[in-house]
Design a protein around this motif. Structure first.
Motif, short mmCIF file in Angstrom:
data_model
loop_
_atom_site.label_atom_id
_atom_site.label_comp_id
_atom_site.label_asym_id
_atom_site.label_seq_id
_atom_site.Cartn_x
_atom_site.Cartn_y
_atom_site.Cartn_z
N LYS A 68 -25.43 7.33 0.50
CA LYS A 68 -25.01 5.95 0.78
C LYS A 68 -23.95 5.98 1.88
CE LYS A 68 -23.35 1.76 -1.52
NZ LYS A 68 -24.42 0.94 -1.00
N LYS A 69 -24.18 5.26 2.96
CA LYS A 69 -23.29 5.32 4.13
C LYS A 69 -22.43 4.08 4.28
CE LYS A 69 -24.92 9.30 5.35
NZ LYS A 69 -24.09 10.52 5.21
N THR A 70 -22.95 2.91 3.96
CA THR A 70 -22.19 1.69 4.19
C THR A 70 -21.14 1.50 3.10
OG1 THR A 70 -23.83 0.42 2.94
CG2 THR A 70 -24.12 0.58 5.33
N LEU A 87 -8.15 8.86 1.52
CA LEU A 87 -9.33 8.40 0.81
C LEU A 87 -10.54 8.37 1.74
CD1 LEU A 87 -8.04 5.53 -1.49
CD2 LEU A 87 -8.11 7.99 -1.88
N GLU A 88 -11.61 9.03 1.31
CA GLU A 88 -12.87 9.06 2.05
C GLU A 88 -13.99 8.71 1.08
OE1 GLU A 88 -12.71 12.35 5.40
OE2 GLU A 88 -12.04 13.19 3.50
N PHE A 89 -14.96 7.98 1.58
CA PHE A 89 -16.06 7.55 0.72
C PHE A 89 -16.93 8.74 0.34
CE2 PHE A 89 -20.33 5.33 0.40
CZ PHE A 89 -20.12 4.95 -0.91
N SER A 90 -17.26 8.80 -0.96
CA SER A 90 -18.04 9.93 -1.46
C SER A 90 -19.51 9.83 -1.09
CB SER A 90 -17.91 10.00 -2.99
OG SER A 90 -18.43 8.81 -3.58
N GLY A 91 -19.99 8.62 -0.83
CA GLY A 91 -21.40 8.44 -0.55
C GLY A 91 -22.26 8.31 -1.79
N LEU A 92 -21.65 8.29 -2.99
CA LEU A 92 -22.41 8.16 -4.23
C LEU A 92 -22.67 6.69 -4.54
CD1 LEU A 92 -20.71 10.85 -6.51
CD2 LEU A 92 -22.55 11.10 -4.85
N ASP A 93 -23.87 6.40 -4.96
CA ASP A 93 -24.29 5.03 -5.26
C ASP A 93 -24.00 4.74 -6.73
OD1 ASP A 93 -25.32 2.55 -5.14
OD2 ASP A 93 -27.43 3.14 -4.97
N ILE A 94 -22.91 3.99 -6.98
CA ILE A 94 -22.49 3.65 -8.34
C ILE A 94 -22.39 2.12 -8.43
CG2 ILE A 94 -20.72 3.93 -10.11
CD1 ILE A 94 -19.89 6.53 -8.76
N LYS A 95 -23.02 1.56 -9.46
CA LYS A 95 -22.99 0.12 -9.67
C LYS A 95 -22.47 -0.16 -11.08
CE LYS A 95 -26.63 -1.23 -6.42
NZ LYS A 95 -26.72 0.10 -5.77
#
Length: 576
Positions: A68-70, A87-95
């Protein structure tokens, strides 16, 4: 017109700094979610377990990023930038409330360089930190076998998230999937998310990170009771001794007033009354002395206000909020520095008040920024996240120039005009009185040792406590002990007919900083497992700043209390 425009610029900068220092915007901190709404997993830093301040960006290790990039924009505060939050985005898709079974989100092409990086991290016990909805999570990079020959990487992040209504109240991480590090292989990184209902209230979700055993050990309550009894005993002892001694002094001086001039000349006059014409003489180096007193009063104000705010608001729930609050309060209390420093300098007959104002305004910022600048070079060499960005340096300089300096100027002008007149109870003689040939240095050594012992005991009794109510208690005890001890020391000094009490009262109270810094060496070598140039420089550098600031604050508190005592005793005695 020019003056009004400058003040407008200062106000605009102050408001901008206040907005920058505040944590993330209020609407982002409501922490409410709808079903299937995106929940961001932030990767913060990674570093050695024993070197808490030696941290690096999470992706400085050859971890891979999720698909996940956005992601929505993240706002960083000044406190977070100074504390090295990356803080950097992990790219994991969590909802929200959407469970995810074990899923591979990326693969690591493990060549020799990447393997060596992971092996080095495992040997040095690297751990990393993540955030979900501002809740911190910690995990270990990997582990070695008993022989230390083979090294394994944890590849499976098992997340368990607790929710109460539409809010996240608990996060737990379990690291699984131990894979041996072998060059020229592919390592699959995976994760899973499990949601569960929780009875934890949103307001109490940080309680799990606090130390619940703090109130369970009787030794803590015994230490508190012991400290209170020590303070009560010390205050009572000082009051009793001084009251009885001063009563005898007043009686003796009253009897001397009834004598005729011949009997008075033949009598053996001694004691603190004999220096009434010199006790309010300006101290040596009044510019530096006034600047130190003003800075110490400001540090005390900042400590008191920040502790009160921390007791009312849970500052530990927001990243960098404690440091941001301290910076904001320090800038806002700059008039305190100018008022006390400027008024004291005016009372001592100082003429170069602008120079004194500059010294007082930049004394503490120059010390802190100089230390940070030195450590920043080492952090940049290490490529650590603690390296302060150039933009943050510019922001700190703007705070000093456009907020601290103008407010300090306002305080200095008010201090000089409202309380800058030398309204001493005794007239200062034109010619200084010769100091008797006594070994006053012995008294000064006893003074410093006596003061160091009591203040050091009261301060370090709570060195492991992190409850703000007890921090306030420590601050109160510290101030009471400091004032009591410096009053006794000053009385002994004046009784020896040595009127140079200003610097003695300041240095005897400030000498506790020496003990604090000495204890930091003991703590470093015997209570921690820190190592390396960066961690050592960071620890001893900022411990020096802390010890010096503590010494300046204690010195100012001791001087203010002693000054009130000296005024009182010379007001109540009849002077010819």
């Amino acid at each position: 017109m020019m003056g009004s425009s400058r003040w407008k610029i200062a106000v605009v900068v102050f408001l901008s700094v206040a907005e920058m220092l505040m944590p993330i915007e209020a609407d982002e901190h409501e922490h409410t979610y709808t079903d299937k709404e995106e929940v961001v997993l932030w990767m913060n830093t990674v570093g050695p377990y024993h070197n808490r301040q030696e941290t690096y960006k999470y992706f400085s290790l050859p971890f891979c990023v999720g698909t996940k990039k956005t992601i929505s924009h993240y706002h960083e505060t000044l406190g977070e930038a100074l504390q090295g939050v990356e803080l950097e985005f992990s790219g994991l898709d969590i909802k929200f409330k959407d469970e995810v079974m074990q899923t591979t989100y990326c693969e690591i092409e493990l060549d020799k360089a990447k393997r060596d990086a992971f092996v080095y991290a495992i040997k040095n016990h690297y751990w990393y930190q993540m955030y979900i909805d501002d809740l911190p999570i910690w995990g270990i990079v990997g582990e070695a076998d008993e022989n230390g020959e083979d090294h394994y990487l944890w590849t499976y992040k098992k997340l368990e998230i607790g929710f109460n209504g539409n809010r996240i109240v608990d996060v737990n991480l379990t690291s699984e999937g131990k894979v041996k590090l072998v060059p020229n292989t592919r390592i699959a990184m995976s994760y899973s998310v499990k949601w569960k209902k929780s009875d934890v209230k949103f307001e109490d979700r940080f309680d799990k990170y606090l130390d619940p055993s703090f109130f369970q050990h009787r030794i803590h309550w015994f230490s508190i009771f012991n400290s209170f009894m020590m303070v009560i005993f010390l205050v009572g002892l000082v009051s009793m001794i001084l009251m009885r001694t001063l009563r005898k002094d007043y009686a003796r001086y009253s009897k001397e007033e009834e004598m005729d001039d011949m009997d008075r000349d033949l009598g053996d006059e001694y004691g603190w009354k004999q220096v009434h014409g010199d006790v309010f003489r300006p101290s040596s180096h009044p510019m530096i002395f006034s600047s130190l007193i003003g800075s110490g009063c400001q540090i005390f104000s900042v400590s008191f206000i920040v502790i009160v705010v921390a007791m009312v608001e849970d500052l530990y729930t927001e990243r960098g909020s404690m440091l941001s609050t301290a910076i904001f309060v320090y800038a806002a209390t700059s008039p305190v520095n100018g008022y006390f420093g400027g008024s004291l300098y005016a009372k001592q007959g100082g003429r170069r008040w602008i120079k004194q104002m500059f010294i007082g305004a930049f004394l503490i910022p120059a010390m802190v920024c100089g230390t940070a600048f030195f450590i920043n070079f080492i952090a940049m060499y290490y490529h650590a996240s603690r390296a302060i960005p150039f933009g943050t340096m510019v922001a700190v300089c703007c705070i000093c120039l456009f907020v601290i300096l103008p407010l300090n100027l306002v305080g200095t002008i008010l201090g000089r005009n409202l309380s800058g007149q030398p309204n001493f109870p005794c007239r200062v003689n034109a010619v200084p009185r010769p100091i008797p040939e006594k070994k006053c240095w012995k008294w000064k050594c006893i003074v410093c040792l006596f003061c160091r012992y009591f203040i050091f005991t009261s301060f370090w009794a709570y060195k492991i406590y992190y409850v703000y109510g007890f921090m306030m208690l420590v601050l109160v005890i510290l101030c009471i002990v400091t004032v009591c001890v410096t009053i006794v020391c000053t009385y002994f000094l004046l009784n020896a007919e040595d009127y140079r009490w200003q610097w003695t009262s300041f240095l005897s109270a400030a000498s506790t900083a020496v003990y604090v810094y000495m204890y930091s060496f003991y703590y470093y070598f015997f209570k921690t497992k820190m190592y390396g140039l960066f961690q050592t420089s960071f620890y001893f550098g900022y411990m020096a700043v802390f010890s010096t600031s503590l010494g300046i604050m204690c010195g100012a508190v001791g001087y203010v209390g002693t000054s009130a005592f000296v005024r009182k005793i010379y007001t109540n005695v009849k002077i010819d």
